[in-house]
Design an enzyme around this catalytic site. Structure first.
Site, PDB file in Angstrom:
ATOM      1  N   TYR A 157       0.791  -1.039  -0.037  1.00 56.39           N
ATOM      2  CA  TYR A 157      -0.085  -0.027   0.002  1.00 56.39           C
ATOM      3  C   TYR A 157       1.021   1.264   0.282  1.00 56.39           C
ATOM      4  CZ  TYR A 157      -3.904  -2.817   0.380  1.00 56.39           C
ATOM      5  OH  TYR A 157      -5.177  -4.006  -0.047  1.00 56.39           O
ATOM      6  N   ARG A 193       1.174   1.816  -3.483  1.00 54.29           N
ATOM      7  CA  ARG A 193      -0.182   2.221  -4.295  1.00 54.29           C
ATOM      8  C   ARG A 193      -0.200   3.758  -3.882  1.00 54.29           C
ATOM      9  NH1 ARG A 193       0.757  -1.770  -5.420  1.00 54.29           N
ATOM     10  NH2 ARG A 193       1.242  -0.436  -7.167  1.00 54.29           N
ATOM     11  N   GLN A 250     -15.882   2.587  -5.005  1.00 55.07           N
ATOM     12  CA  GLN A 250     -14.969   1.382  -4.350  1.00 55.07           C
ATOM     13  C   GLN A 250     -13.621   1.749  -4.378  1.00 55.07           C
ATOM     14  OE1 GLN A 250     -16.931  -2.457  -6.086  1.00 55.07           O
ATOM     15  NE2 GLN A 250     -17.515  -0.979  -7.387  1.00 55.07           N
ATOM     16  N   ASN A 251     -13.273   2.922  -5.135  1.00 55.45           N
ATOM     17  CA  ASN A 251     -11.859   3.165  -5.138  1.00 55.45           C
ATOM     18  C   ASN A 251     -11.188   3.685  -3.961  1.00 55.45           C
ATOM     19  OD1 ASN A 251     -11.982   2.129  -7.684  1.00 55.45           O
ATOM     20  ND2 ASN A 251     -12.101   4.160  -8.627  1.00 55.45           N
ATOM     21  N   ASP A 300      -8.254   5.297  -4.216  1.00 52.57           N
ATOM     22  CA  ASP A 300      -7.751   6.643  -4.647  1.00 52.57           C
ATOM     23  C   ASP A 300      -8.419   7.811  -4.305  1.00 52.57           C
ATOM     24  OD1 ASP A 300      -9.086   7.501  -6.928  1.00 52.57           O
ATOM     25  OD2 ASP A 300      -8.344   5.701  -7.762  1.00 52.57           O
ATOM     26  N   HIS A 360     -14.383   1.408   0.322  1.00 51.08           N
ATOM     27  CA  HIS A 360     -13.557   0.434   0.747  1.00 51.08           C
ATOM     28  C   HIS A 360     -12.288   1.093   1.254  1.00 51.08           C
ATOM     29  CE1 HIS A 360     -15.298  -2.463  -2.345  1.00 51.08           C
ATOM     30  NE2 HIS A 360     -16.118  -2.586  -1.239  1.00 51.08           N
ATOM     31  N   GLY A 417     -17.199   1.575 -14.493  1.00 49.98           N
ATOM     32  CA  GLY A 417     -15.965   0.929 -14.454  1.00 49.98           C
ATOM     33  C   GLY A 417     -15.813  -0.138 -13.265  1.00 49.98           C
ATOM     34  N   THR A 418     -16.985  -0.756 -13.104  1.00 51.81           N
ATOM     35  CA  THR A 418     -16.966  -1.869 -11.830  1.00 51.81           C
ATOM     36  C   THR A 418     -17.334  -3.026 -12.477  1.00 51.81           C
ATOM     37  OG1 THR A 418     -17.934  -2.397  -9.700  1.00 51.81           O
ATOM     38  CG2 THR A 418     -19.207  -0.901 -10.981  1.00 51.81           C
ATOM     39  N   SER A 419     -16.663  -4.194 -11.896  1.00 50.35           N
ATOM     40  CA  SER A 419     -17.153  -5.409 -12.594  1.00 50.35           C
ATOM     41  C   SER A 419     -18.428  -5.888 -11.723  1.00 50.35           C
ATOM     42  CB  SER A 419     -16.090  -6.655 -12.583  1.00 50.35           C
ATOM     43  OG  SER A 419     -15.533  -6.711 -10.964  1.00 50.35           O
TER      44      SER A 419
END
Ligand code: NAD
Length: 228
Positions: free
Chosen positions: A53, A56, A86-87, A89, A104, A170-172
């Protein structure tokens, strides 16, 4: 003012240069997801987690918000907008969005291992073994790992119930409970999904699918919504 709720995943930051999970076969920056994104991973090897992390965090410092992050911020001129991401960043905030819920966690914060509600801004600084809170508990990244509760999910679900427009980007839609949020949108809510790949959103009424990358699809949709 109409309410827009936007649910984003790793795909919105892909064009800024941050890689997603599933586009690399379950690997995240060459690590197995379970190894670096689960609470078991932390217990097994906290140093590896801190190093991962830290990397990251350095990466987030270097990259910039892209056209999609910036376009979403423009919607605030006409709509009451909440971004639920959910990011981990901070590219939505740096792109100009003012109401952002991080389901998250956030890479620029540390959390106490003794008290999950104790968090502190650390900016882009590294975390090390031996960095502690005021009570001597080791600090960890403020990230919700697999196997942990998602404290913001109820607030996010409540906001979604009042959406006039829902935009998923942009999320699965593979990570729960985040993927279940769209089910909280009212029946008559207008829904858009922007993703270059087919994602499993079957059964959702009035879903407008836009098979584009966020950098193209989001500014185009924002343009349309600003002119409605
Ligand atoms: P995911 O990796 O499971 O799915 C990414 C999705 O983005 C896919 O559907 C893919 O088709 C799509 N995508 C790829 N490029 C795109 C683009 N240019 N424009 C639009 N869509 C694009 O990601 P997820 O659903 O967010 O779930 C995985 C978890 O990964 C999340 O919990 C998140 O916390 C974590 N994660 C976060 C970051 C980040 O903070 N930027 C990066 C990697 C992983």
């Amino acid at each position: 003012m109409k309410k827009i709720v936007i649910l984003t995943g790793a795909g919105i930051s892909a064009e800024s240069g941050i890689s997603t999970f599933r586009d690399s076969d379950g690997l995240w920056e060459n690590y197995r997801v379970e190894e670096v994104a689960s609470i078991e991973g932390w217990y097994a090897n906290p140093k590896l987690m801190l190093d991962f992390y830290n990397e990251r965090r350095r990466q987030v410092e270097k990259v910039q918000p892209n056209a999609a992050h910036k376009a979403l911020a423009l919607l605030e001129q006409k709509y009451d907008v909440t971004v639920i991401t959910q990011n981990i960043d901070n590219l939505h905030e740096r792109g100009g969005s003012s109401k952002v819920i991080h389901l998250h966690g956030e890479i620029t914060k540390a959390q106490s291992t003794g008290d999950p509600f104790w968090t502190r801004d650390i900016g882009y600084n590294d975390l090390h073994i031996g960095d502690c809170d005021d009570h001597g508990y080791q600090l960890r990244p403020f990230i919700v790992w697999f196997g942990e509760a998602v404290p913001e999910i109820e607030r996010a679900a409540k906001i979604t119930t009042s959406a006039d427009i829902l935009i998923i980007i942009g999320t699965s839609l593979a990570v729960y409970p985040a993927a279940g949020l769209m089910n909280y949108a009212p029946q008559n809510c207008v829904k858009y999904l922007i993703d270059p790949k087919a994602v499993p959103a079957g059964g959702i009424a009035h879903l407008n699918i836009i098979r584009e990358k966020a950098g193209k699809g989001v500014p185009e949709l924002v343009d349309k919504l600003m002119n409605e």
